[in-house]
Each structure stands twice: as structure tokens, then as C-alpha cells.
Design a protein around this motif. Structure first.
Motif, PDB file in Angstrom:
ATOM      1  N   ARG A 191     -39.107 -58.884  -8.261  1.00  0.00           N
ATOM      2  CA  ARG A 191     -40.418 -59.129  -8.873  1.00  0.00           C
ATOM      3  C   ARG A 191     -41.435 -58.317  -8.090  1.00  0.00           C
ATOM      4  O   ARG A 191     -41.601 -58.514  -6.877  1.00  0.00           O
ATOM      5  CB  ARG A 191     -40.764 -60.618  -8.849  1.00  0.00           C
ATOM      6  N   ARG A 192     -42.096 -57.434  -8.763  1.00  0.00           N
ATOM      7  CA  ARG A 192     -43.010 -56.497  -8.109  1.00  0.00           C
ATOM      8  C   ARG A 192     -44.048 -57.236  -7.270  1.00  0.00           C
ATOM      9  O   ARG A 192     -44.718 -58.136  -7.732  1.00  0.00           O
ATOM     10  CB  ARG A 192     -43.702 -55.633  -9.165  1.00  0.00           C
ATOM     11  N   HIS A 243     -37.485 -57.990  -3.587  1.00  0.00           N
ATOM     12  CA  HIS A 243     -36.750 -56.848  -4.124  1.00  0.00           C
ATOM     13  C   HIS A 243     -35.253 -57.035  -3.901  1.00  0.00           C
ATOM     14  O   HIS A 243     -34.813 -57.407  -2.812  1.00  0.00           O
ATOM     15  CB  HIS A 243     -37.192 -55.547  -3.428  1.00  0.00           C
ATOM     16  N   ASP A 302     -38.986 -59.393 -12.761  1.00  0.00           N
ATOM     17  CA  ASP A 302     -38.996 -58.120 -13.480  1.00  0.00           C
ATOM     18  C   ASP A 302     -37.575 -57.660 -13.798  1.00  0.00           C
ATOM     19  O   ASP A 302     -37.356 -56.934 -14.770  1.00  0.00           O
ATOM     20  CB  ASP A 302     -39.696 -57.041 -12.646  1.00  0.00           C
TER      21      ASP A 302
END
Length: 496
Positions: A265-266, A270, A306
Motif C-alpha cells: 500500500r503506497r 511494501h 494497492d
């Protein structure tokens, strides 16, 4: 030397319970005096009396040898007595400066706010603390740790001579804690007296001069910090020796419950991949801001990833919403129990029922007998101290509040229970009880993920530990490899 603050024979009673009985306590200039005791021992009530938030039923309070009556927080503040709450007393829509001087904003002759003066003063207070928050910053956008630093900046703003710090490092990083300790030493050098409330023994023995212990509202004794040890203090607090502080379940792992691969998720985390099995306690360790809470909030449906894949009980599935997660059997006890885990104005019975209204109702009508039976079951199982099912949880100790968070999820019979900082701000006796409960749940086949910033805790309860730093997994440890040295290396980007 005249005591800065003297308490003589202070007693306080609430309906159905005697909270304080004949308490004597004194604070000297330039001293850090620890007040310790289990949750519910009466510490917070005593501090609220000193801060003018509650009146004592009996007893005297002397400030610099003069008997005083504290009828309001303003009375206390004008005397230089300042309470820094464990529960932050900040308004999220106001700026840091407006919060620091709330109730004492500088005004001109016609009552208009002198904003530049307000920001100048607050900026000086924040700078003296070494805090990087600007005076114009809106409080609602800050992390818990930075909110705590803004609260502590009031010490400098009001030039307090008696400071009460209630669990001041609960949400601080190591660097912020060190800065706070430097501030405390500076205050000592200026003759300020500090009452320090904390359940962290290492802090108590690092920063304090004397220790007074309360148990069930009665003073058990006052000790010079340099002439005692943690075992003696613990025994005074709980009335017995704490033989097994940590409990780890026997290693009997079953089928995989959860697996994630390539989770990202930005701005948060990561390429996170891991799994957890039935009967396993998986620890997540890292410093504040490492991304641990963000990962589990994604699993629970609070955040959307994401990228990444999720398998639940061996089947690939979409990432759930919170309701779907609960129905699947994935439950999250959040880091901030007061804001995210409980409705503090409701009683324990209603809080337990909230995630399970469909279970406790028929055609939309609540089955109160069923609610009451479940409440009594978990009140007794978890040994929760409360005066009744409708007693507002805001009146309970932190340890008892945390047990109600656990109760509301345990009654769902979950398959995976995620505990984010499960013992933050609670006493050693309650910590040991929660550690034992985690072990028992794992031995009964429940998968458990424990997030903790306390290294001894995560080492003591986990079968396997993942470390995180800057949103990335930096290590995985089990068996003999689970050591403090390896965890420290891993969170410093030197995974073994």
C-alpha cells in the motif's frame, strides 16, 4: 527541606466502592516520585484530586506547606500543579498552540485573541521540548506520539512547579522518550517536582528517586529507588510474587489460517508476505511507524491495499471489509482501545454485544438474557473488575477496559485474533493475565498475531517473530534465533 506537595489522609469513595483510604504522600522539590500500582489501585483518582478534577472526601493537601482547596483544574494550574493525562485532552480541530494554551489564550484589551503572541509562546514551549511540531499545526492530523508531545509542552508553557505525568511514554518512540527524560532532568534541576506514573519498570528505575506503591486504594509503602528492585515493587503492587510473567503456548501447529503474498500500500508498507497457522502466536516487532498496524488494518478491511493476494483457510479470497472479516473469523483488537476498540459511554455488556448484534437479536429485538449470560461468562473468565453490566467503561482501569476489548471478540469464536499492543498502559498483574490468556487461546487452536513495541513481551509470547522497518519485512526469527540482538539488528535494516 519543606515538601513541595504533601497529602495527608486523603480518602475517596464512589457509589459501591472505596477507591482511596487514608492516603499519605509527599513530593520534594527537584524530585521524580513514582506512583505505582495495578490498574484500579487508585492512582488516577488520586491524581485527579490533585489536578482539581475531583474533590477528596477526607484529608488535606498542602502546597509548599500551605493547606489548599483545589476546586477546579484552574485552581490547580494557578498553583503550578499540572496533570498531563494518559488519555490525551486535546481538541483535534484546534492548532497545537491553541491546544497548549486552551483556557488561557492571550487577549488584548477588548478580549480579542492575540494569535501571533499565542503562536510565539507555544513555539517556545515546543522548542524547549525538542518537538518538531509547529505551533500552527492542526492537532487532528498528528500521530498519537506527536499529540503526546504537544500535551507535554504545557509543562513549559505554564511553568509548572508540580507536574503529574500519567504514562507519558506509552505512545513515544525511543528517541522521543529520551527527549522527554532530558526534559524531566532539566525540570528537576530547576526544582520542579514530578509525580511519575508508569507500568514500565525500566523507566521507573531510570528516571525516579522514590517509589510509592498503592494497592486497592491503600499505600503499601514508599521506597528509595536505588535501594529496591523490580521484584520487590511488583510484590508490593500485586500482593504476591509474579512467578511467570510471560506464558508461551506449547508448539502444536495446525493448518494454515492466513497467508498474504506481495502485500503493498503506497506510503504504508511494501511487499509484505507471511503466514500464520492454527495454534501459532506470530509476533510483529518494529518501532513506531514501521507499518505493522497498517498491515493488520488492511487484513481487517480498514485500509485497502494497492496490490497483494490473500489466502484464508487455504482458499484465495478478496481482501475483506471489516464486517466480512468479522464474519470470516478474523478479529482485531486495535492499538487505541479508547478511540477504536470501545464505546466508553456504554457498559461492558453492550460493548461485548456490539460486533454481534445479529447473534444477540431475533427479528431485530435484542435478547437481553443472552447478552447478560455472555457478559457474565467473560467477566468471570477474564476476571474483569466492574460494578455491573451497565457501568460505563470510561470509569474502569485500562487493564479492565482491555479485557472487555478481548471479551467482545472472544465471544465471536474467532479463527484468527490480532492483538495490536495488547498490554500498552496496563499493570504487571493484568499483563501477566493477558499473556496467559494468549497462550491458552493458542493451545486451544486459535491463530494469534501479536504486535508489540516491547521486546521482552514479543519474545516472551511468540513462537515466531517478523520484524518490520520503514514498511518492509526485515527479518523472520524462531527458536534460538529469537534474541534481543537479532531483533535490534533487524529493525535497524540488518536482518540476520
Amino acid at each position: 527541606m519543606t515538601d513541595l506537595l504533601t497529602i495527608r489522609g486523603v480518602s475517596k469513595r464512589f457509589p459501591g466502592v472505596q477507591v482511596l483510604t487514608g492516603v499519605d504522600f509527599d513530593l520534594r522539590p527537584g524530585e521524580v516520585h513514582a506512583l505505582m500500582g495495578e490498574n484500579g489501585a487508585g492512582k488516577s483518582t488520586l491524581m485527579k484530586i490533585l489536578a482539581g478534577l475531583q474533590p477528596a472526601d477526607e484529608g488535606q493537601i498542602l502546597h509548599r506547606g500551605e493547606e489548599i482547596a483545589l476546586r477546579s483544574p484552574l485552581d490547580a494550574r494557578e498553583r503550578g500543579i499540572l496533570l498531563i493525562h494518559q488519555e490525551l485532552s486535546l481538541s483535534p480541530e484546534l492548532s497545537a498552540a491553541e491546544n497548549i494554551y486552551l483556557g488561557a489564550w492571550p487577549t488584548n484589551g477588548i478580549g480579542l485573541l492575540r494569535k501571533s503572541e499565542l503562536n510565539r509562546r507555544a513555539g517556545e514551549a515546543l522548542k524547549a521540548l525538542g518537538c518538531d511540531v509547529g505551533p500552527k499545526t492542526r492537532i487532528g492530523g498528528l500521530s498519537i506520539a506527536r499529540k503526546q508531545m504537544v500535551e507535554i509542552a504545557r509543562i513549559h508553557a505554564f511553568k509548572a512547579n508540580v507536574v503529574i505525568l500519567d504514562e507519558p511514554t506509552a505512545s513515544l518512540t525511543d528517541a522521543e522518550r529520551d527527549q522527554l527524560f532530558a526534559t524531566i532532568r532539566d525540570l528537576k534541576a530547576r526544582g520542579v517536582g514530578i509525580i511519575y506514573i508508569s507500568h514500565k519498570m525500566d523507566e521507573i528505575f531510570t528516571i525516579t528517586d522514590r517509589i510509592t506503591v498503592l494497592r486497592d486504594g491503600v499505600v503499601q509503602g514508599t521506597l528509595a529507588t536505588g535501594e529496591t528492585d523490580a521484584d520487590r515493587v511488583t510484590q508490593m503492587m500485586i500482593g504476591r510474587k509474579l512467578d511467570a510473567f510471560f506464558s508461551r503456548a506449547e508448539e502444536k501447529f495446525g493448518a494454515e489460517v492466513l497467508r498474504v503474498e506481495g502485500l503493498g500500500r503506497r506510503g504504508d508498507y511494501h511487499d509484505v508476505s507471511f503466514r500464520v497457522r492454527q495454534g501459532e502466536v506470530l509476533g510483529l516487532y518494529g518501532l513506531i511507524g514501521a507499518g505493522r498496524s497498517e498491515v493488520v488494518e488492511t487484513l481487517f478491511g480498514i485500509r485497502r491495499p494497492d496490490r497483494g493476494k490473500l489466502w484464508w483457510q487455504g482458499r484465495e479470497t478478496a481482501f475483506p471489509s471489516p464486517r466480512q472479516a468479522i464474519d470470516m473469523g478474523l478479529c482485531l483488537a486495535p492499538e487505541n482501545r479508547k478511540e477504536q476498540g470501545l464505546v466508553l459511554g456504554l457498559g461492558g455488556r453492550d460493548n461485548i454485544a456490539l460486533p454481534s448484534l445479529r447473534v444477540f437479536s431475533t427479528f431485530g429485538v435484542m435478547r437481553h438474557a443472552r447478552e447478560q449470560a455472555v457478559y457474565l461468562t467473560y467477566r468471570d473468565l477474564l476476571q474483569i473488575k466492574t460494578t455491573g453490566p451497565a457501568t460505563a467503561l470510561r470509569t474502569l482501569s485500562g487493564g479492565n477496559q482491555q479485557k472487555f476489548v478481548l471479551a467482545k471478540w472472544l465471544c465471536r469464536k474467532p479463527k484468527l485474533l490480532v492483538l495490536d499492543e495488547p498490554t500498552r498502559g496496563i499493570d504487571v498483574g493484568s499483563k501477566a493475565a493477558i499473556h496467559a490468556l494468549i497462550a491458552k487461546l493458542a493451545e486451544d487452536g486459535l491463530a494469534v498475531i501479536v504486535i508489540s513495541s516491547e521486546m521482552p513481551e514479543v519474545l516472551g509470547v511468540s513462537h515466531r517473530i517478523l520484524t518490520m522497518a520503514d514498511g518492509r519485512l526485515t527479518g523472520e526469527f524462531s527458536g534460538a534465533a529469537m534474541t534481543e540482538e537479532n531483533l535490534i539488528r533487524a529493525v535497524a535494516h540488518h536482518a540476520a
